[in-house]
Design a protein around this motif. Structure first.
Motif, PDB file in Angstrom:
ATOM      1  N   ARG A  89      -6.101   6.294  23.031  1.00 40.36           N
ATOM      2  CA  ARG A  89      -7.342   5.665  22.562  1.00 40.36           C
ATOM      3  C   ARG A  89      -7.284   5.429  21.055  1.00 40.36           C
ATOM      4  O   ARG A  89      -7.659   4.370  20.569  1.00 40.36           O
ATOM      5  N   ASP A  90      -6.808   6.438  20.336  1.00 43.45           N
ATOM      6  CA  ASP A  90      -6.710   6.306  18.881  1.00 43.45           C
ATOM      7  C   ASP A  90      -5.713   5.217  18.489  1.00 43.45           C
ATOM      8  O   ASP A  90      -5.942   4.478  17.527  1.00 43.45           O
ATOM      9  N   ALA A  91      -4.623   5.089  19.227  1.00 42.95           N
ATOM     10  CA  ALA A  91      -3.642   4.036  18.947  1.00 42.95           C
ATOM     11  C   ALA A  91      -4.279   2.662  19.126  1.00 42.95           C
ATOM     12  O   ALA A  91      -4.048   1.748  18.320  1.00 42.95           O
ATOM     13  N   VAL A  92      -5.098   2.512  20.163  1.00 43.15           N
ATOM     14  CA  VAL A  92      -5.784   1.239  20.388  1.00 43.15           C
ATOM     15  C   VAL A  92      -6.742   0.951  19.231  1.00 43.15           C
ATOM     16  O   VAL A  92      -6.778  -0.167  18.702  1.00 43.15           O
ATOM     17  N   VAL A  93      -7.496   1.950  18.812  1.00 49.30           N
ATOM     18  CA  VAL A  93      -8.418   1.773  17.686  1.00 49.30           C
ATOM     19  C   VAL A  93      -7.648   1.378  16.433  1.00 49.30           C
ATOM     20  O   VAL A  93      -8.035   0.456  15.708  1.00 49.30           O
ATOM     21  N   GLN A  94      -6.538   2.048  16.193  1.00 49.86           N
ATOM     22  CA  GLN A  94      -5.714   1.746  15.016  1.00 49.86           C
ATOM     23  C   GLN A  94      -5.165   0.325  15.073  1.00 49.86           C
ATOM     24  O   GLN A  94      -5.150  -0.388  14.064  1.00 49.86           O
ATOM     25  N   LEU A  95      -4.733  -0.098  16.252  1.00 44.81           N
ATOM     26  CA  LEU A  95      -4.237  -1.467  16.406  1.00 44.81           C
ATOM     27  C   LEU A  95      -5.316  -2.482  16.028  1.00 44.81           C
ATOM     28  O   LEU A  95      -5.058  -3.450  15.324  1.00 44.81           O
ATOM     29  N   ILE A  96      -6.527  -2.248  16.492  1.00 46.66           N
ATOM     30  CA  ILE A  96      -7.621  -3.187  16.235  1.00 46.66           C
ATOM     31  C   ILE A  96      -8.051  -3.155  14.773  1.00 46.66           C
ATOM     32  O   ILE A  96      -8.283  -4.197  14.164  1.00 46.66           O
ATOM     33  N   THR A  97      -8.148  -1.963  14.198  1.00 49.28           N
ATOM     34  CA  THR A  97      -8.720  -1.841  12.855  1.00 49.28           C
ATOM     35  C   THR A  97      -7.720  -2.039  11.726  1.00 49.28           C
ATOM     36  O   THR A  97      -8.116  -2.378  10.620  1.00 49.28           O
ATOM     37  N   ALA A  98      -6.444  -1.831  12.007  1.00 44.31           N
ATOM     38  CA  ALA A  98      -5.504  -1.880  10.890  1.00 44.31           C
ATOM     39  C   ALA A  98      -4.244  -2.680  11.127  1.00 44.31           C
ATOM     40  O   ALA A  98      -3.727  -3.280  10.196  1.00 44.31           O
ATOM     41  N   ASP A  99      -3.725  -2.694  12.351  1.00 43.28           N
ATOM     42  CA  ASP A  99      -2.371  -3.173  12.495  1.00 43.28           C
ATOM     43  C   ASP A  99      -2.180  -4.518  13.171  1.00 43.28           C
ATOM     44  O   ASP A  99      -1.220  -5.199  12.869  1.00 43.28           O
ATOM     45  N   LEU A 100      -3.012  -4.909  14.103  1.00 46.21           N
ATOM     46  CA  LEU A 100      -2.813  -6.213  14.730  1.00 46.21           C
ATOM     47  C   LEU A 100      -3.193  -7.306  13.745  1.00 46.21           C
ATOM     48  O   LEU A 100      -4.198  -7.211  13.046  1.00 46.21           O
ATOM     49  N   LEU A 101      -2.412  -8.336  13.734  1.00 42.68           N
ATOM     50  CA  LEU A 101      -2.637  -9.472  12.838  1.00 42.68           C
ATOM     51  C   LEU A 101      -2.794  -9.008  11.390  1.00 42.68           C
ATOM     52  O   LEU A 101      -3.723  -9.380  10.686  1.00 42.68           O
ATOM     53  N   VAL A 102      -1.863  -8.147  10.957  1.00 48.55           N
ATOM     54  CA  VAL A 102      -1.925  -7.583   9.614  1.00 48.55           C
ATOM     55  C   VAL A 102      -1.845  -8.643   8.531  1.00 48.55           C
ATOM     56  O   VAL A 102      -2.413  -8.496   7.462  1.00 48.55           O
ATOM     57  N   ASP A 103      -1.144  -9.698   8.804  1.00 44.67           N
ATOM     58  CA  ASP A 103      -0.983 -10.790   7.863  1.00 44.67           C
ATOM     59  C   ASP A 103      -2.000 -11.874   8.248  1.00 44.67           C
ATOM     60  O   ASP A 103      -2.064 -12.256   9.414  1.00 44.67           O
ATOM     61  N   PRO A 104      -2.807 -12.368   7.311  1.00 48.29           N
ATOM     62  CA  PRO A 104      -3.805 -13.386   7.675  1.00 48.29           C
ATOM     63  C   PRO A 104      -3.201 -14.599   8.378  1.00 48.29           C
ATOM     64  O   PRO A 104      -3.844 -15.216   9.219  1.00 48.29           O
ATOM     65  N   ARG A 105      -1.947 -14.907   8.093  1.00 51.95           N
ATOM     66  CA  ARG A 105      -1.342 -16.061   8.764  1.00 51.95           C
ATOM     67  C   ARG A 105      -1.148 -15.788  10.249  1.00 51.95           C
ATOM     68  O   ARG A 105      -1.094 -16.707  11.052  1.00 51.95           O
ATOM     69  N   GLU A 106      -1.074 -14.505  10.643  1.00 52.28           N
ATOM     70  CA  GLU A 106      -0.933 -14.176  12.057  1.00 52.28           C
ATOM     71  C   GLU A 106      -2.159 -14.619  12.851  1.00 52.28           C
ATOM     72  O   GLU A 106      -2.036 -14.992  14.015  1.00 52.28           O
ATOM     73  N   LEU A 107      -3.319 -14.582  12.230  1.00 50.51           N
ATOM     74  CA  LEU A 107      -4.526 -15.071  12.893  1.00 50.51           C
ATOM     75  C   LEU A 107      -4.392 -16.565  13.163  1.00 50.51           C
ATOM     76  O   LEU A 107      -4.685 -17.043  14.265  1.00 50.51           O
ATOM     77  N   VAL A 108      -3.912 -17.302  12.173  1.00 53.31           N
ATOM     78  CA  VAL A 108      -3.702 -18.745  12.340  1.00 53.31           C
ATOM     79  C   VAL A 108      -2.662 -18.994  13.429  1.00 53.31           C
ATOM     80  O   VAL A 108      -2.862 -19.833  14.316  1.00 53.31           O
ATOM     81  N   LEU A 109      -1.561 -18.266  13.385  1.00 54.18           N
ATOM     82  CA  LEU A 109      -0.506 -18.445  14.388  1.00 54.18           C
ATOM     83  C   LEU A 109      -1.042 -18.164  15.793  1.00 54.18           C
ATOM     84  O   LEU A 109      -0.744 -18.907  16.734  1.00 54.18           O
ATOM     85  N   THR A 110      -1.822 -17.112  15.937  1.00 59.90           N
ATOM     86  CA  THR A 110      -2.386 -16.770  17.244  1.00 59.90           C
ATOM     87  C   THR A 110      -3.259 -17.900  17.765  1.00 59.90           C
ATOM     88  O   THR A 110      -3.132 -18.336  18.917  1.00 59.90           O
ATOM     89  N   HIS A 111      -4.141 -18.407  16.924  1.00 62.48           N
ATOM     90  CA  HIS A 111      -5.046 -19.474  17.368  1.00 62.48           C
ATOM     91  C   HIS A 111      -4.302 -20.787  17.612  1.00 62.48           C
ATOM     92  O   HIS A 111      -4.651 -21.534  18.541  1.00 62.48           O
ATOM     93  N   GLU A 112      -3.295 -21.067  16.833  1.00 61.05           N
ATOM     94  CA  GLU A 112      -2.494 -22.268  17.071  1.00 61.05           C
ATOM     95  C   GLU A 112      -1.774 -22.167  18.418  1.00 61.05           C
ATOM     96  O   GLU A 112      -1.711 -23.138  19.167  1.00 61.05           O
ATOM     97  N   LEU A 113      -1.252 -20.977  18.722  1.00 66.89           N
ATOM     98  CA  LEU A 113      -0.591 -20.783  20.013  1.00 66.89           C
ATOM     99  C   LEU A 113      -1.598 -20.925  21.151  1.00 66.89           C
ATOM    100  O   LEU A 113      -1.317 -21.573  22.163  1.00 66.89           O
ATOM    101  N   TYR A 114      -2.773 -20.354  21.003  1.00 62.07           N
ATOM    102  CA  TYR A 114      -3.800 -20.471  22.047  1.00 62.07           C
ATOM    103  C   TYR A 114      -4.196 -21.929  22.269  1.00 62.07           C
ATOM    104  O   TYR A 114      -4.418 -22.346  23.405  1.00 62.07           O
ATOM    105  N   THR A 115      -4.285 -22.688  21.206  1.00 61.71           N
ATOM    106  CA  THR A 115      -4.637 -24.109  21.336  1.00 61.71           C
ATOM    107  C   THR A 115      -3.561 -24.844  22.124  1.00 61.71           C
ATOM    108  O   THR A 115      -3.873 -25.643  23.015  1.00 61.71           O
ATOM    109  N   LEU A 116      -2.301 -24.584  21.809  1.00 62.89           N
ATOM    110  CA  LEU A 116      -1.208 -25.207  22.566  1.00 62.89           C
ATOM    111  C   LEU A 116      -1.241 -24.757  24.025  1.00 62.89           C
ATOM    112  O   LEU A 116      -1.052 -25.561  24.939  1.00 62.89           O
ATOM    113  N   ALA A 117      -1.487 -23.470  24.247  1.00 60.78           N
ATOM    114  CA  ALA A 117      -1.506 -22.930  25.610  1.00 60.78           C
ATOM    115  C   ALA A 117      -2.649 -23.507  26.438  1.00 60.78           C
ATOM    116  O   ALA A 117      -2.520 -23.643  27.658  1.00 60.78           O
ATOM    117  N   ALA A 118      -3.738 -23.872  25.791  1.00 62.60           N
ATOM    118  CA  ALA A 118      -4.863 -24.458  26.518  1.00 62.60           C
ATOM    119  C   ALA A 118      -4.499 -25.812  27.108  1.00 62.60           C
ATOM    120  O   ALA A 118      -5.079 -26.236  28.113  1.00 62.60           O
TER     121      ALA A 118
END
Length: 193
Positions: A89-118
């Motif tokens: 549970r703590d690992a999941v919290v840590q992933l959400i609060t600190a580690d996933l998409l650590v680089d702001p460009r990762e947010l852009v990359l994620t959304h760009e991939l989702y747009t292509l996948a749609a």
């Protein structure tokens, strides 16, 4: 006698092009990721792109595949360290609060991939594989229905935390993870009542 120019040996060129593609997409989106711009970012001649990739789509697929693997590897590493349900549970919290998409460009990359996948089943397969890896990592600690809910929670909260103008505290994330992973009376952590 004219000296022949020797061909430069550059075994990492293909990987550098893929890295540059991710960099350019992170800065300008897929629409701004021209092969000319990617070649400049990779510091390679424009012809290198057509030498290593059949077309721009093959390059995009290679770049997004690399991105999905990097994020999935980070995700799996975090969850592999957990040995108890509370640590998971703590690992999941840590992933959400600190580690996933650590680089702001990762947010852009994620959304760009989702747009292509749609729009494109090929990219949809890539996002499906990414989700499957995430769920597999979660299933080391949680049953499949809970892992599926947690995967959606992680994705949603990560995006909300990145885009919301109001700060989100760790306690809010801890409460959400606890609700999804609570152990019901029947003893399985299925998120049910």
């Amino acid at each position: 006698m004219t000296e022949r120019r020797t061909r430069r040996h550059d075994p990492g060129r293909r990987e550098r092009i893929v890295d540059a593609c991710l960099q350019v997409i992170g800065e300008s989106g897929v629409a701004g990721a021209s092969t000319r711009r990617i070649a400049a970012a990779a510091d390679v001649p424009l012809g290198s792109i057509s030498y290593h990739f059949a077309d721009a789509d093959e390059l995009l697929r290679a770049a997004f595949t690399r991105f999905a693997h990097v994020v999935s590897d980070r995700f799996e590493e975090y969850l592999s360290r957990a040995t108890t349900l509370d640590e998971a549970r703590d690992a999941v919290v840590q992933l959400i609060t600190a580690d996933l998409l650590v680089d702001p460009r990762e947010l852009v990359l994620t959304h760009e991939l989702y747009t292509l996948a749609a729009r494109d089943p090929g990219y949809r397969r890539l996002t499906h594989e990414w989700m499957a890896r995430s769920r597999h990592a979660l299933e080391r600690h949680f049953d499949p229905p809970t892992a599926r809910l947690l995967d959606a929670l992680i994705e949603g909260l990560t995006i909300h935390r990145a885009l919301d103008t109001e700060p989100h505290g760790r306690g809010e994330v801890e409460r959400a993870v606890a609700l999804v992973t609570r152990t019901p009376r029947n003893g399985s952590a299925d998120g049910g009542p």
